[in-house]
Motif scaffolding. Structure first.
Motif, short mmCIF file in Angstrom:
data_model
loop_
_atom_site.label_atom_id
_atom_site.label_comp_id
_atom_site.label_asym_id
_atom_site.label_seq_id
_atom_site.Cartn_x
_atom_site.Cartn_y
_atom_site.Cartn_z
N PHE A 1 10.18 35.73 28.80
CA PHE A 1 11.08 34.84 28.79
C PHE A 1 10.53 33.42 28.61
O PHE A 1 11.14 32.65 27.57
N GLU A 2 9.51 32.96 29.04
CA GLU A 2 8.56 31.76 28.90
C GLU A 2 8.50 31.66 27.34
O GLU A 2 8.61 30.51 26.59
N GLU A 3 7.79 32.71 26.70
CA GLU A 3 7.44 32.65 25.32
C GLU A 3 8.75 32.63 24.36
O GLU A 3 8.44 32.04 23.14
N THR A 4 9.74 33.53 24.55
CA THR A 4 10.67 33.58 23.51
C THR A 4 12.03 32.82 24.00
O THR A 4 12.83 32.65 23.08
N GLY A 5 12.31 32.67 25.30
CA GLY A 5 13.34 31.99 25.83
C GLY A 5 14.62 32.77 25.72
O GLY A 5 15.76 32.42 26.15
#
Length: 80
Positions: free
Chosen positions: A48-52
């Motif tokens: 989630f943090e990497e891709t949104g």
């Protein structure tokens, strides 16, 4: 529908066979499978943090929900 898992029952980012995974979560945006926040790697959250991509569904047979990381809320799945 997301593609089948390359290694069913495995986090895509953990070392295969390594201990420390508790539950798996699948990203509803792209199908990435990562381990949950109770796992050592917390790879679903890292994804989630990497891709949104905000929503991940639980792959545990006894859990019928998804989690929205952006809004920090549970989402109930229809039909379990």
């Amino acid at each position: 529908m997301p593609p089948p898992l390359p290694h069913p029952g495995e986090c895509e980012d953990c070392v295969p066979g390594a201990p420390g995974r508790v539950r798996l979560r699948r990203c509803t945006g792209c199908g990435h499978v990562g381990c949950c926040d109770s796992s050592r790697g917390r790879h679903a959250y890292a994804h989630f943090e990497e891709t949104g991509h905000p929503v991940a569904v639980s792959l545990a047979s006894d859990e019928a929900w998804a989690w929205c990381y952006a809004d920090e809320v549970f989402l109930v799945r229809d039909g379990g």
